[in-house]
Design a protein around this motif. Structure first.
Motif, PDB file in Angstrom:
ATOM      1  N   UNK A 176      15.136  16.675 -28.713  1.00 46.51           N
ATOM      2  CA  UNK A 176      14.523  15.839 -27.635  1.00 46.51           C
ATOM      3  C   UNK A 176      15.112  14.506 -27.722  1.00 46.51           C
ATOM      4  N   UNK A 177      15.520  13.967 -26.509  1.00 48.11           N
ATOM      5  CA  UNK A 177      16.319  12.755 -26.327  1.00 48.11           C
ATOM      6  C   UNK A 177      16.048  11.586 -27.000  1.00 48.11           C
ATOM      7  N   UNK A 182      11.582   7.700 -27.846  1.00 52.48           N
ATOM      8  CA  UNK A 182      11.035   6.553 -27.915  1.00 52.48           C
ATOM      9  C   UNK A 182       9.648   6.202 -27.095  1.00 52.48           C
ATOM     10  N   UNK A 183       9.718   6.994 -26.073  1.00 52.27           N
ATOM     11  CA  UNK A 183       8.738   7.227 -24.881  1.00 52.27           C
ATOM     12  C   UNK A 183       7.507   8.040 -25.369  1.00 52.27           C
ATOM     13  N   UNK A 184       7.631   8.755 -26.134  1.00 51.23           N
ATOM     14  CA  UNK A 184       6.493   9.549 -26.661  1.00 51.23           C
ATOM     15  C   UNK A 184       6.356  10.831 -25.709  1.00 51.23           C
ATOM     16  N   UNK A 185       7.592  11.180 -25.122  1.00 43.12           N
ATOM     17  CA  UNK A 185       7.742  12.576 -24.420  1.00 43.12           C
ATOM     18  C   UNK A 185       8.109  13.549 -25.427  1.00 43.12           C
ATOM     19  N   UNK A 186       7.351  14.096 -26.400  1.00 47.86           N
ATOM     20  CA  UNK A 186       8.083  14.984 -27.180  1.00 47.86           C
ATOM     21  C   UNK A 186       8.134  16.307 -27.025  1.00 47.86           C
ATOM     22  N   UNK A 187       7.702  16.653 -25.888  1.00 46.64           N
ATOM     23  CA  UNK A 187       8.036  18.065 -25.342  1.00 46.64           C
ATOM     24  C   UNK A 187       9.032  18.383 -24.038  1.00 46.64           C
ATOM     25  N   UNK A 188       9.527  17.065 -23.902  1.00 44.79           N
ATOM     26  CA  UNK A 188      10.475  17.329 -22.708  1.00 44.79           C
ATOM     27  C   UNK A 188      11.947  17.434 -23.462  1.00 44.79           C
ATOM     28  N   UNK A 189      12.315  18.483 -23.521  1.00 42.63           N
ATOM     29  CA  UNK A 189      13.354  19.007 -24.601  1.00 42.63           C
ATOM     30  C   UNK A 189      14.794  18.707 -23.529  1.00 42.63           C
ATOM     31  N   UNK A 190      15.834  17.872 -24.187  1.00 38.29           N
ATOM     32  CA  UNK A 190      17.007  18.039 -23.605  1.00 38.29           C
ATOM     33  C   UNK A 190      18.050  19.154 -23.583  1.00 38.29           C
ATOM     34  N   UNK A 191      17.769  19.762 -25.159  1.00 38.63           N
ATOM     35  CA  UNK A 191      18.618  21.105 -25.084  1.00 38.63           C
ATOM     36  C   UNK A 191      17.845  21.864 -25.981  1.00 38.63           C
ATOM     37  N   UNK A 192      18.179  23.001 -26.017  1.00 38.98           N
ATOM     38  CA  UNK A 192      17.647  24.127 -27.120  1.00 38.98           C
ATOM     39  C   UNK A 192      19.253  24.662 -27.615  1.00 38.98           C
TER      40      UNK A 192
END
Length: 275
Positions: A176-177, A182-192
């Protein structure tokens, strides 16, 4: 042919028990001509001379080193030691590599055992320095629209020159970026990707080294369809970091340590630094 009872001979059953070689294996050696019993009496009973124990022990030793039967036959037919000497040098190299692997695997087992015990207290958050690791990162599976992503990852893995033993040291990871964290978007993944604790220094084109860093660490258990429950764990970790006077200093790392059919055991790292 003579009376076998007058010779120092052993039945196939006796040889099997003494040398711990299955009777079927001894019959197979006889059938293919690798080692035939010295005597067969009128009842077709097989008898082995004591001298043949040396050959059977040699065969057993070579089979323990995973030498194919065909190669053993070739070696036993040779009149010089060149073949066996070359084989032993080759096997020495293999064994040395295997010992390194087993020592690393032993350390991995100890580490994993210790980490799995951490799941007994899901409320604990620790400040730790991570161990070195090597990561293969891909675009986020959930965010990417690339239909060929799987093929590209497959091609990356196919190019790895390291022996396949490294797979035993791997975990699937998600990142998670820092911005989304910090914005609380815990399921918007940057990478797998894949994380390996096995050194992959020679695979720089595929794996990059993840140097040790200080982080807040938490062990989380969730159901396979309960990823939304990660939110509260991230919130607790962020509050813990703030209370301790630190700040978030990088992307978070979710490591899937162990999966059951309906439960996932995840280790979360959030990099930290002083404010």
């Amino acid at each position: 042919m003579g009376d076998p009872s007058l010779r120092l001979s052993f039945t196939i059953g006796e040889v099997s028990q003494i040398l711990d070689i299955p009777v079927d294996t001894l019959r197979y050696y006889d059938k293919i001509g690798l080692l035939a019993p010295h005597v067969r009496d009128t009842n077709k009973y097989r008898y082995y001379d004591l001298e043949q124990f040396d050959s059977l022990i040699t065969i057993r030793m070579l089979r323990a080193m995973e030498v194919p039967i065909e190669r053993i036959q070739e070696l036993l037919k040779e009149r010089e030691l060149t073949g066996i000497q070359g084989l032993l040098r080759e096997k020495r190299t293999d064994i040395d590599r295997r010992l390194v692997y087993l020592n690393r695997l032993s350390g991995k087992l100890d580490s994993l055992h210790a980490k799995l015990r951490k799941f007994e207290d899901a409320d604990t958050i620790e400040l730790v320095r991570t161990e070195p690791a090597w990561v293969l990162l891909t675009d986020s599976i959930m965010e990417s629209g690339d239909r060929k992503l799987g093929s590209r990852v497959q091609e990356q893995v196919r190019r790895i020159r390291e022996p396949k033993e490294w797979v035993a040291f791997c975990h699937i990871i998600s990142i998670v970026s820092q911005e989304n964290l910090q914005a609380g978007r815990y399921h918007n993944y940057l990478n797998n990707g894949i994380l390996s604790t096995h050194p992959m220094d020679g695979e720089g084109e595929t794996f990059r080294k993840l140097e040790p860093f200080y982080c807040a660490r938490k062990y989380v258990v969730i159901g396979k369809d309960d990823y939304a429950k990660l939110d509260e764990h991230y919130e607790h970790m962020k509050a813990f970091i703030a209370r301790r006077g630190f700040r978030i200093a990088g992307h978070s790392l979710e490591i899937n340590l162990y999966n059951q059919y309906d439960r996932h055991y995840i280790e979360i790292h959030i990099p930290i630094a002083e404010k």
